[in-house]
Design a protein around this motif. Structure first.
Motif, PDB file in Angstrom:
ATOM      1  N   ALA A  57       0.837  -1.208   0.000  1.00  9.09           N
ATOM      2  CA  ALA A  57       0.000   0.000   0.000  1.00  9.09           C
ATOM      3  C   ALA A  57       0.865   1.249   0.000  1.00  9.09           C
ATOM      4  N   GLU A  58       1.929   1.209   0.754  1.00 13.52           N
ATOM      5  CA  GLU A  58       2.847   2.353   0.774  1.00 13.52           C
ATOM      6  C   GLU A  58       3.534   2.516  -0.585  1.00 13.52           C
ATOM      7  N   GLN A  59       3.937   1.415  -1.170  1.00 14.82           N
ATOM      8  CA  GLN A  59       4.598   1.495  -2.493  1.00 14.82           C
ATOM      9  C   GLN A  59       3.647   2.070  -3.542  1.00 14.82           C
ATOM     10  N   HIS A  60       2.385   1.635  -3.465  1.00 13.43           N
ATOM     11  CA  HIS A  60       1.390   2.078  -4.451  1.00 13.43           C
ATOM     12  C   HIS A  60       0.760   3.414  -4.081  1.00 13.43           C
ATOM     13  N   ASN A  61       1.021   3.873  -2.846  1.00 19.78           N
ATOM     14  CA  ASN A  61       0.285   5.011  -2.274  1.00 19.78           C
ATOM     15  C   ASN A  61      -1.209   4.805  -2.465  1.00 19.78           C
ATOM     16  N   HIS A  62      -1.656   3.602  -2.157  1.00 15.06           N
ATOM     17  CA  HIS A  62      -3.063   3.245  -2.323  1.00 15.06           C
ATOM     18  C   HIS A  62      -3.398   2.270  -1.211  1.00 15.06           C
ATOM     19  N   HIS A  63      -4.256   2.679  -0.283  1.00 16.52           N
ATOM     20  CA  HIS A  63      -4.431   1.954   0.978  1.00 16.52           C
ATOM     21  C   HIS A  63      -5.802   1.287   1.088  1.00 16.52           C
ATOM     22  N   PRO A  64      -5.821   0.075   1.614  1.00 17.46           N
ATOM     23  CA  PRO A  64      -7.087  -0.684   1.684  1.00 17.46           C
ATOM     24  C   PRO A  64      -7.991  -0.225   2.818  1.00 17.46           C
ATOM     25  N   ASP A  65      -9.289  -0.502   2.663  1.00 17.29           N
ATOM     26  CA  ASP A  65     -10.221  -0.504   3.788  1.00 17.29           C
ATOM     27  C   ASP A  65     -10.237  -1.964   4.191  1.00 17.29           C
ATOM     28  N   TRP A  66      -9.833  -2.270   5.427  1.00 12.66           N
ATOM     29  CA  TRP A  66      -9.714  -3.693   5.715  1.00 12.66           C
ATOM     30  C   TRP A  66     -10.055  -4.028   7.151  1.00 12.66           C
ATOM     31  N   THR A  76     -11.194  -4.372   1.198  1.00 16.19           N
ATOM     32  CA  THR A  76     -11.987  -3.638   0.212  1.00 16.19           C
ATOM     33  C   THR A  76     -11.106  -2.537  -0.364  1.00 16.19           C
ATOM     34  N   LEU A  77     -11.129  -2.411  -1.673  1.00 15.31           N
ATOM     35  CA  LEU A  77     -10.350  -1.370  -2.351  1.00 15.31           C
ATOM     36  C   LEU A  77     -11.275  -0.398  -3.069  1.00 15.31           C
ATOM     37  N   THR A  78     -11.043   0.866  -2.853  1.00 13.87           N
ATOM     38  CA  THR A  78     -11.739   1.919  -3.570  1.00 13.87           C
ATOM     39  C   THR A  78     -10.798   3.120  -3.633  1.00 13.87           C
ATOM     40  N   SER A  79     -11.005   3.999  -4.597  1.00  9.99           N
ATOM     41  CA  SER A  79     -10.139   5.181  -4.702  1.00  9.99           C
ATOM     42  C   SER A  79     -10.861   6.346  -4.049  1.00  9.99           C
ATOM     43  N   HIS A  80     -10.479   6.621  -2.822  1.00 11.23           N
ATOM     44  CA  HIS A  80     -11.227   7.630  -2.036  1.00 11.23           C
ATOM     45  C   HIS A  80     -11.230   8.982  -2.759  1.00 11.23           C
ATOM     46  N   ASP A  81     -10.068   9.369  -3.297  1.00 13.89           N
ATOM     47  CA  ASP A  81     -10.008  10.710  -3.903  1.00 13.89           C
ATOM     48  C   ASP A  81     -10.786  10.761  -5.227  1.00 13.89           C
ATOM     49  N   ALA A  82     -11.147   9.628  -5.786  1.00 16.99           N
ATOM     50  CA  ALA A  82     -11.937   9.628  -7.033  1.00 16.99           C
ATOM     51  C   ALA A  82     -13.401   9.282  -6.752  1.00 16.99           C
ATOM     52  N   GLY A  83     -13.674   8.860  -5.526  1.00 19.32           N
ATOM     53  CA  GLY A  83     -15.058   8.516  -5.158  1.00 19.32           C
ATOM     54  C   GLY A  83     -15.556   7.264  -5.842  1.00 19.32           C
TER      55      GLY A  83
END
Ligand SMILES: C[C@H](O)[C@H](O)[C@H]1CNC2=NC(N)=NC(=O)C2=N1
Length: 101
Positions: A57-66, A76-83
């Motif tokens: 997640a840190e490498q991707h700068n994309h963090h799970p809801d888990w 669960t994965l979603t792009s918070h900044d894109a909604g």
């Protein structure tokens, strides 16, 4: 951190082809997320997996809801900044599958 392009994935055809490569993942409500459940031998194995996902997640700068309950991990994965869903979610799901499989 890998700086990768981000495109919204919201058309049914795009979702279908993206999910075809991720058969273990299911589409969430309103097509805004994807989820997968994992089960391990015990808590220690589950947490080791979570530690590896955290580094991804840190490498991707994309963090799970888990969530974690003993030997089970729900992601669960979603792009918070894109909604909603973007290519980052599917890239992250694929990278997580590579850890788990
Ligand atoms: C400031 C930081 O880069 C942003 O908040 C990143 C962090 N991780 C993220 N993770 C997810 N899942 N969605 C985001 O929009 C997101 N944005």
């Amino acid at each position: 951190m890998t700086d990768q392009s981000t495109t919204a994935i919201d058309k049914p055809s795009e979702l279908e082809s993206a999910l075809a490569r991720l058969p273990e993942w299911t589409l969430g409500e309103a097509h805004k997320s994807i989820s997968r459940g994992f089960s391990f031998a015990d808590f220690s194995e589950a947490f080791a997996f979570m530690t590896r996902v955290a580094m991804l997640a840190e490498q991707h700068n994309h963090h799970p809801d888990w969530a974690n309950v003993y030997n089970r991990v729900a992601i669960t994965l979603t792009s918070h900044d894109a909604g909603g869903l973007t290519s980052r979610d599917f890239r992250m799901a694929s990278a997580i599958d590579a850890l788990a499989d």
